[in-house]
Write an enzyme that holds these catalytic residues in place. Sequence first.
Site, PDB file in Angstrom:
ATOM      1  N   ARG A 196       0.909  -1.175   0.010  1.00 47.51           N
ATOM      2  CA  ARG A 196      -0.233  -0.091   0.116  1.00 47.51           C
ATOM      3  C   ARG A 196       0.838   1.201   0.073  1.00 47.51           C
ATOM      4  O   ARG A 196       0.382   2.176  -0.772  1.00 47.51           O
ATOM      5  CB  ARG A 196      -0.886  -0.019   1.235  1.00 47.51           C
ATOM      6  CG  ARG A 196      -1.981  -1.314   1.169  1.00 47.51           C
ATOM      7  CD  ARG A 196      -3.387  -1.008   2.018  1.00 47.51           C
ATOM      8  NE  ARG A 196      -3.966   0.137   1.695  1.00 47.51           N
ATOM      9  CZ  ARG A 196      -4.168   1.357   2.244  1.00 47.51           C
ATOM     10  NH1 ARG A 196      -3.395   1.656   3.295  1.00 47.51           N
ATOM     11  NH2 ARG A 196      -4.889   2.258   1.897  1.00 47.51           N
TER      12      ARG A 196
ATOM     13  N   CYS B  79      14.945  -4.074  -3.632  1.00 49.35           N
ATOM     14  CA  CYS B  79      15.786  -3.416  -4.522  1.00 49.35           C
ATOM     15  C   CYS B  79      14.950  -2.269  -5.250  1.00 49.35           C
ATOM     16  O   CYS B  79      15.007  -2.413  -6.556  1.00 49.35           O
ATOM     17  CB  CYS B  79      16.746  -4.068  -5.367  1.00 49.35           C
ATOM     18  SG  CYS B  79      17.915  -4.804  -3.920  1.00 49.35           S
ATOM     19  N   GLU B  80      14.178  -1.502  -4.605  1.00 41.85           N
ATOM     20  CA  GLU B  80      13.340  -0.411  -5.407  1.00 41.85           C
ATOM     21  C   GLU B  80      13.322   0.842  -4.443  1.00 41.85           C
ATOM     22  O   GLU B  80      13.220   0.421  -3.295  1.00 41.85           O
ATOM     23  CB  GLU B  80      11.823  -0.746  -5.647  1.00 41.85           C
ATOM     24  CG  GLU B  80      11.561  -2.029  -6.663  1.00 41.85           C
ATOM     25  CD  GLU B  80      11.700  -1.642  -7.877  1.00 41.85           C
ATOM     26  OE1 GLU B  80      11.689  -0.573  -8.271  1.00 41.85           O
ATOM     27  OE2 GLU B  80      11.825  -2.483  -8.654  1.00 41.85           O
TER      28      GLU B  80
END
Length: 373
Positions: free
Chosen positions: A292, A323-324
Site C-alpha cells: 500500500r 531493491c526499489e
Amino acid sequence: RGQRAHLLQLADAGTPRYVYHLPTVRARARALAAIKPIDQRYYAIKANSHPAILQLLEAEGFGLECVSHGELKHVFQHLPELSPKRVLFTPSFCPRSDYEAAFALGVTVTVDNVEALQRWPDLFRNRELWLRVDLGRGEGHHAKVRTGGKDSKFGLPIARVDEFVRAATDLGSRVVGLHAHLGSGVETAQHWRLMCDELAGFARRIGSVHTIDIGGGLPIPYSAEDEPFDLDAWAEGLAEVKALHPAFRLAIEPGRYLVAESGVLLSHATQVVEKDGVRRVGLDAGMNTLMRPALYDAWHDIENLSRQGGYAEAAFDVVGPICESSDVFGKRRKLPVSTAPDDVMLIADAGAYGYVMSNTYNQRAMPREDVIE
Ligand code: PLP
C-alpha cells in the site's frame, strides 16, 4: 496495545507476519449489521481472504463478494456449505471461463459492459443479471482506487444503460440488481446516499431491478489526524434515501472497513543506518509484504513494539529490503532513538489489502499469517 506480549511472542516465531484480531472484525461486522436500511451485506473478500475471517463474517450474516474464479474457489473451499445465493461475482475484464464457472456455481453474476453480452450471447441467455454502472465520477483516497469516471475501466456508462437492457432482454435475460462502486476510502458519508438515489432512478426505468448495491469504499482512520468514519451520519443518509425508494432492497459490499483495523504486520528491524543526516531503520518486511505505501503513498502508523513508553525519540525513515526506491513504509517517523536491529516493529491497520497483495519479488519469502480469537 492490549495484545503487546502476545504479539511479541508471535514475532519470535518468525517475521514478517500478519496478525488479525478477530474480535475487531466481529465488532465492525455488528456495527454494520445494526444499520436498519441495509437489507443485504456482502464482504469484498479481495481485502483479506483469510479463511477465519471469511468464516466469521459468514457466521455474522455477510454474503461474500468475489472478483475472480480463484476467489470463488477459495470461498467454497473454506465454506463448502455456503449457499451460492449469498455470493456475488463482480469481475472486471475477466475471461469467458470465469463467467462460465460462476454460472455453473449458481452465484449472482454482475456484468458491466454490453460487449460481453454481444460476444457471448449463449453464455448470457436466460439469466438474471446484476448490472454495474459508472455514475460518471470516481472518489477515494488515491487516484489509483477511484473506479468511476471516463478514465476508469469499471462500469457501464449511464448513457449505455438502455442499450444494455435491450441487449439483455433480447437474450431473454433480466437485470435484477443495479450496482455501483465508485472508489475506496471515500470520506463523505453523503456519497452513498447520493449514489443510492441515482441508482434508484435508473432501477425504476429498467423495471426489473429488485436490489440496489451501493458498493463498499468505507474509510478507516489510518492516522491520528483522520476522523473516524461517521457511521451514524452514513446510516441516517441511507435511511432517508431508503424511505424515498422503499421498493428496492439495499445491499452493501465493504472490504476495508471490516478488516483493516483488525490487522497488524509484525517485522524485525534488520539494520539501523545513518546516511547524510537521515536515520533509516530497515525491516525484514518490504513493499513485497505490504504494497500500500508504494502503490498508493498510503499512511500506516509504525511502532517499535520492543520499546514502548518513555523512550526519547528521533525521526527515522522506515524501509524494507527490496531493491526499489519505493520500498519505504514511512518517512521521518518518530521512533525511539535507541531503535536497534532485532527490535520488533509493528505496522498498524494492515488488515486490508495487505497479505492479499503480497508477493515474492526479489525472491523474498511470503509473509505468515495468524489470528487472535
Ligand atoms: N466492491 C467492489 C466492486 C470493489 O471494486 C471494491 C474494491 O475494490 C470493494 C467492493 C471493496 O472496497 P473497500 O475495501 O474500499 O470497501
